[in-house]
Enzyme design. Structure first.
Site, short mmCIF file in Angstrom:
data_model
loop_
_atom_site.label_atom_id
_atom_site.label_comp_id
_atom_site.label_asym_id
_atom_site.label_seq_id
_atom_site.Cartn_x
_atom_site.Cartn_y
_atom_site.Cartn_z
N HIS A 123 0.62 -1.34 0.11
CA HIS A 123 -0.06 0.10 -0.26
C HIS A 123 0.76 0.87 -0.03
CE1 HIS A 123 0.41 -0.18 4.75
NE2 HIS A 123 0.32 0.76 4.64
N ASP A 136 -0.20 -7.31 1.39
CA ASP A 136 0.22 -5.70 1.32
C ASP A 136 1.73 -6.04 1.34
OD1 ASP A 136 0.57 -3.54 1.39
OD2 ASP A 136 -1.48 -3.13 3.35
N SER A 156 4.26 2.12 7.83
CA SER A 156 4.11 0.90 7.75
C SER A 156 5.49 0.61 6.37
CB SER A 156 3.03 1.83 5.91
OG SER A 156 2.09 1.60 6.55
#
Length: 528
Positions: free
Chosen positions: A123, A154, A232
């Site tokens: 992402h 992901d 992230s």
């Protein structure tokens, strides 16, 4: 490890020492213990003896020292391995699929793995147009190429073609899934500053959870350290090993974060190395219900020792189709028993959903299934594989498909579009009957004289064209353009119909496109 602590009990007057007492204690992290002299110990009446009190103080000092050492190790690793990722992306418009949204900038984290590659979240680089990476202590940004993406898990791998960038960069090794209550450190570049950040957390649980990026359910590790925007893709470390990749938090909750555990990470990396591209996770392609009710056990002739789940539907595209049947009781996978709540044993008294066993299978890997059918046990070996979804749950790194005719905008139904429209939830339960099948819907009607009275038919599914069942969007275009009659009839799922004159509709279509400044009547994938 275990160690022995020796203490001496005091007499009432506390003037002499007598009696030797031995205590056995256990710890998974303490490697040594420094005992203080008994003369310097304080006495806590009604709590612990002086020797034990002193030993706990020594134990605390050792733990603090080791924790500091672990954090220092995490810092050293971060300085030579963790990077900041800068991404420029442009997402396609769901409602206007012929154009993209305005470009946006975002940042994330990543870290070096073996082979001069950088691991980050999918992402972080989804729908990217330009990606750069900056290493710690350097003002320079280096252009990166997205080598492979696994949107389901992901994860993504970046490559950088610059020898200067790789100077002094060290790859990180992957470890095991940490035990409950283990201390871990989250390393990355969360928003709120430009420098690297390290936060501490404790492992709370390991379970199968839905990944917010793809809506796929895979194994996750929950920790009590917040995973903020920018974190992230960064590593979560314990000791000198990476035990996961930071990727999402829990909305409306503080200090709850989720990391992608190393079994999922290893599965992704291994498949990319073997296949050289992104991939999909394997699935049985079944619907099922739990069997916790005693009566359901009697109904399906299960013995008191048997546990399992009841199969209610099987995807036609699944490798299990034609082998498993409705009302089969799935008892085990590769001799691992499935409990009545659809979980299997995982580590010491922990349990995890059985789907984890399937998701860790390589495509075409043989899987052994034991089922109970009409009171008799059967064993089947199947070659497990990914299963196509009739309604894609995500759509990244590619332009959406569309076809415009007489002002009607036809698109294949996707979960992102479904979330914006007014269709019935029951459509999400539909399984495909053949490979390549799509549900084709009218997303909107670009108003013109030719479609007057039909403008309220948006969000409707097109079932048939001139009596022929629509298989997918490409098939719909073919049915329209190769129609040999002048009349076109579109049958919708609402039992309503659209009637058009093909010659008039074709003539006005180009005018409608020009009026709404639409460059083409169809997406590139339909032109071939």
């Amino acid at each position: 490890m275990s160690f022995i602590v020796y203490t001496r009990r005091r007499k009432k007057k506390h003037k002499s020492l007598e009696g030797l007492t031995k205590f056995k204690m256990s710890s998974g992290s303490v490697r040594f213990l420094i005992l203080r002299s008994s003369r310097s110990l304080s006495y806590f009446p009604g709590a612990v003896t002086p020797g034990i009190a002193g030993s706990f103080r020594g134990y605390s000092s050792v733990c603090a020292t080791e924790e500091k050492s672990t954090k220092d190790s995490a810092i050293d690793m971060a300085l030579n391995s963790v990077v900041k990722v800068f991404c420029r992306s442009s997402k396609p418009s769901i409602l206007q699929p012929w154009q993209k949204k305005f470009p946006q900038s975002s940042t994330g984290s990543g870290f070096v793995i073996s082979g001069n590659k950088i691991l980050t979240n999918a992402h972080v680089v989804a729908d990217h147009t330009f990606v750069q990476v900056r290493k710690h202590g350097s003002p320079a940004k280096y252009t990166a190429k997205v080598q492979a993406v696994g949107h389901e898990c992901d994860l993504a791998i970046l490559e950088i073609d610059s020898k200067k960038f790789w100077e002094d960069m060290k790859p990180l090794d992957l470890g095991d899934v940490p035990a409950l209550n283990e201390t871990v450190f989250v390393v990355g570049y969360p928003r709120g500053g430009d420098n690297i950040s390290i936060t501490k957390g404790v492992v709370n649980r390991v379970e199968v959870t839905k990944y917010s990026h793809s809506k796929t359910k895979l194994m996750t590790t929950q920790i009590d350290a917040a995973i903020n925007n920018g974190n992230s893709g960064g590593p979560v470390v314990m000791g000198n090993k990476v035990v996961g990749v930071a990727f999402q938090g829990l909305s409306n909750s503080e200090s709850i974060g989720y990391i992608i555990p190393t079994p999922v990470v290893n599965h992704f990396i291994t498949n990319v190395e073997e296949n050289g591209q992104s991939f999909a996770f394997s699935s049985l392609g079944i619907s099922f219900q739990n069997m916790e009710n005693a009566e359901i056990h009697k109904r399906f002739k299960m013995s008191p020792q048997m546990t399992g789940i009841l199969i209610t539907k099987i995807n036609r595209l699944s490798s299990a189709y034609g082998i498993l049947k409705k009302d089969d009781v799935l008892l085990s996978i590769d001799d691992v028993s499935i409990d009545n709540d659809s979980t299997v044993s995982f580590r010491n008294k922990e349990r995890i959903n059985f789907s984890h066993l399937i998701s860790m299978k390589k495509p075409s890997e043989t899987t052994s299934l034991k089922v109970l059918r009409e009171g008799k046990e059967h064993k089947f070996d199947i070659n497990i594989k990914p299963v196509e979804s009739l309604i894609p749950v995500y759509q990244y790194d590619k332009l959406p498909s569309y076809y415009i005719f007489a002002g009607f905008v036809f698109i294949p139904l996707t979960k992102p579009y479904f979330d914006l429209c007014n269709m019935s939830d029951s459509v999400l339960e539909t399984m495909p009957k053949q490979s390549g099948e799509q549900i084709v819907v009218i997303s909107q009607v670009l108003e013109d004289d030719i479609n007057v009275g039909y403008t309220s038919f948006d969000d409707s599914q097109v079932k048939k064209v001139n009596g022929v069942q629509v298989e997918n969007l490409k098939h719909l275009r073919q049915l329209i353009e190769e129609c040999s009659t002048e009349d076109l009839r579109f049958e919708l799922d609402t039992d309503k119909a659209i009637f058009l004159n093909k010659k008039s509709a074709k003539k006005v279509s180009s005018k409608i496109l020009k009026r709404y400044a639409i460059p083409s009547a169809m997406s590139k994938d339909l032109r071939s």
